[in-house]
Design a protein around this motif. Structure first.
Motif, PDB file in Angstrom:
ATOM      1  N   PRO A 140      38.244 -35.227-115.325  1.00  0.00           N
ATOM      2  CA  PRO A 140      37.573 -36.361-115.980  1.00  0.00           C
ATOM      3  C   PRO A 140      38.288 -36.923-117.203  1.00  0.00           C
ATOM      4  O   PRO A 140      38.010 -38.060-117.598  1.00  0.00           O
ATOM      5  N   ALA A 175      35.942 -49.019-112.699  1.00  0.00           N
ATOM      6  CA  ALA A 175      36.103 -47.805-113.511  1.00  0.00           C
ATOM      7  C   ALA A 175      35.795 -48.096-114.982  1.00  0.00           C
ATOM      8  O   ALA A 175      35.120 -47.303-115.653  1.00  0.00           O
ATOM      9  N   ARG A 225      38.708 -38.175-110.600  1.00  0.00           N
ATOM     10  CA  ARG A 225      37.895 -38.117-111.822  1.00  0.00           C
ATOM     11  C   ARG A 225      36.918 -36.948-111.789  1.00  0.00           C
ATOM     12  O   ARG A 225      36.620 -36.338-112.812  1.00  0.00           O
ATOM     13  N   VAL A 249      41.347 -45.114-118.326  1.00  0.00           N
ATOM     14  CA  VAL A 249      41.911 -45.702-117.116  1.00  0.00           C
ATOM     15  C   VAL A 249      42.730 -46.917-117.528  1.00  0.00           C
ATOM     16  O   VAL A 249      42.347 -47.654-118.441  1.00  0.00           O
ATOM     17  N   ASP A 263      34.780 -45.572-118.133  1.00  0.00           N
ATOM     18  CA  ASP A 263      36.033 -44.816-118.234  1.00  0.00           C
ATOM     19  C   ASP A 263      36.924 -45.469-119.284  1.00  0.00           C
ATOM     20  O   ASP A 263      37.369 -46.594-119.123  1.00  0.00           O
TER      21      ASP A 263
END
Length: 110
Positions: free
Chosen positions: A24, A56, A20, A64, A61
């Motif tokens: 990213p 995550a 990441r 993901v 995030d």
């Protein structure tokens, strides 16, 4: 291919963070092992991956994804999907490809 759950616990989320940091915005897919019937150690490994995924998501995030390997080999041919309860046969790989492919179609731009 972590040698044991303890090693996986120490490295799984760290690998996610390392990737990441450099990338990213790429879709990141976490997948558990398909040999889910191989005892408690497999369940420990599965839970470590689930925990990484949930962590995550909790830190924000939105790119993901999670695939539960225990869902790869279901149905009337599930006992024909591995050679030894671990290594997939052609049929097992086919089921895995279908599941992973479905997720890839959703997360990758055309």
């Amino acid at each position: 291919n972590a040698p044991d759950p303890e090693y996986l616990e120490k490295t799984h989320f760290n690998l996610y963070e390392t990737i990441r940091e450099k990338h990213p915005d790429i879709p990141y897919i976490m997948i558990t092992r398909p040999d889910y019937r191989n005892g408690d150690r497999t369940e420990q490994r599965r839970q470590i991956v689930i925990n990484s995924y949930e962590k995550a998501k909790a830190i924000g995030d939105k790119n993901v994804y999670f695939i539960d390997g225990k869902d790869f080999f279901v149905g009337k041919y599930n006992d024909m999907c591995t050679v030894d309860g671990c290594h997939p046969t052609d049929l097992g790989f086919s089921f895995m490809a279908d599941t992973i492919g479905d997720v890839l179609e959703k997360v990758l731009p055309l």
